[in-house]
Design an enzyme around this catalytic site. Structure first.
Site, short mmCIF file in Angstrom:
data_model
loop_
_atom_site.label_atom_id
_atom_site.label_comp_id
_atom_site.label_asym_id
_atom_site.label_seq_id
_atom_site.Cartn_x
_atom_site.Cartn_y
_atom_site.Cartn_z
N ASN A 156 5.85 5.92 5.89
CA ASN A 156 5.65 4.47 5.84
C ASN A 156 6.09 3.97 4.47
O ASN A 156 6.15 4.74 3.50
CB ASN A 156 4.16 4.16 6.05
CG ASN A 156 3.87 2.67 6.05
OD1 ASN A 156 4.60 1.88 6.67
ND2 ASN A 156 2.82 2.26 5.36
N HIS B 94 4.94 0.96 1.73
CA HIS B 94 3.91 -0.04 1.45
C HIS B 94 4.29 -0.77 0.17
O HIS B 94 4.57 -0.13 -0.85
CB HIS B 94 2.54 0.62 1.30
CG HIS B 94 1.47 -0.38 1.00
ND1 HIS B 94 0.95 -1.22 1.98
CD2 HIS B 94 0.85 -0.72 -0.15
CE1 HIS B 94 0.06 -2.02 1.43
NE2 HIS B 94 -0.03 -1.74 0.14
N SER C 242 5.98 1.84 -2.40
CA SER C 242 5.75 3.29 -2.28
C SER C 242 6.10 3.77 -0.89
O SER C 242 5.68 3.17 0.11
CB SER C 242 4.27 3.62 -2.51
OG SER C 242 3.77 3.03 -3.69
N ASP D 260 -2.70 3.19 4.39
CA ASP D 260 -1.98 3.09 3.11
C ASP D 260 -2.39 4.20 2.14
O ASP D 260 -2.49 3.99 0.92
CB ASP D 260 -2.20 1.71 2.45
CG ASP D 260 -1.69 0.59 3.32
OD1 ASP D 260 -0.72 0.83 4.08
OD2 ASP D 260 -2.25 -0.52 3.27
C1 GRF Z 1 8.35 -4.36 3.65
O1 GRF Z 1 8.18 -5.11 2.49
C2 GRF Z 1 7.41 -3.20 3.68
O2 GRF Z 1 6.98 -2.79 2.43
C3 GRF Z 1 6.23 -3.72 4.46
O3 GRF Z 1 6.77 -4.60 5.40
C4 GRF Z 1 8.00 -5.13 4.91
C5 GRF Z 1 9.01 -4.96 5.99
O4 GRF Z 1 10.19 -5.67 5.72
N1 GRF Z 1 5.51 -2.62 5.04
P1 GRF Z 1 11.43 -5.57 6.72
O5 GRF Z 1 10.93 -5.91 8.11
O6 GRF Z 1 11.95 -4.17 6.66
O7 GRF Z 1 12.42 -6.57 6.22
#
Ligand code: GRF
Length: 217
Positions: free
Chosen positions: A110, A112, A139, A148
């Site tokens: 993932n 975050h 991260s 997370d």
């Molecule tokens: C990213 O900023 C990520 O950190 C968070 O959700 C956002 C997704 O952005 N988990 P995208 O849909 O890839 O543009």
């Protein structure tokens, strides 16, 4: 031809990270084959990105399922058809059950938008500004049932500017994410990630400092 790592991507929204993976796979900088994309949100732009790239894609709206476990079972049924070696969460706004997470232990990652373990949860950019932090970042981590949390693979950080808003921070964090997320996937595909018993991620043939990258943006 060398074997490419089979990657499935779970998304909910805009999909700019997904696009970075698609671009990397298409220009061969990422040794992966994106075998499928699942969105839990109908009409998500991520699905258009998958479709435009000719990647199998599926919408599985979570609202149509009585509970989390049954929804997760539907995800698993679809993933089983694609047989991914790695499952990548890219803006996937659902908490996954521990059964799902255990099924992909050390094969589920993932991203975050914070310097974990700081600022878990939502609205990280505004919370970072409100707290007057000097540094912010993003991260990539292996997923464990706790939200997370889980072994961190790579982090990118930047300095918070005096005039930053949640929006400007989000834009700069995205630039970082489009670099560090493909990098983490590349390391996985090259079989360079070792999770220790303590829960640290060690990189074969790289110093630990390479796992925290400072961006001057
Ligand atoms: C990213 O900023 C990520 O950190 C968070 O959700 C956002 C997704 O952005 N988990 P995208 O849909 O890839 O543009």
């Amino acid at each position: 031809m060398t074997n490419k790592t089979r990657v499935a991507v779970l998304v909910s929204g805009f999909g700019s990270n997904l696009q970075a993976f698609i671009d990397g796979a298409q220009n061969s900088s990422l040794p992966i084959d994106i075998v499928g994309v699942i969105s839990n949100v109908e009409g998500a732009f991520s699905l258009d990105r998958a479709r435009n790239a000719g990647i199998p894609n599926q919408c599985i709206p979570h609202g149509q399922f009585p509970d989390r476990e049954i929804f997760d079972q539907a995800l698993l049924t679809q993933l089983d058809k694609w047989q991914p070696e790695l499952v990548v969460l890219a803006g996937f706004m659902r908490i996954l059950s521990s059964d799902f997470v255990d099924r992909f232990k050390n094969r589920l990652i993932n991203i975050h938008p914070s310097l974990l373990p700081n600022y878990t949860g939502l609205n990280t950019h505004q919370r970072v500004i409100d707290a007057g932090e000097q540094w912010h970042g993003s991260s990539v981590h292996f997923v464990i049932p706790e939200l997370d949390a889980g072994p961190v693979i790579v982090q990118g950080k930047l300095q918070v500017h005096n005039d930053d808003t949640a929006e400007t921070l989000q834009q700069r964090i995205h630039i970082i994410e489009h670099q560090i997320y493909p990098l983490a996937i590349q390391w996985f595909a090259e079989d360079r990630l070792n999770v220790t018993k303590k829960g640290d991620v060690l990189l074969n043939n790289l110093k630990n400092t390479d796992q925290l990258i400072t961006f001057n943006i």
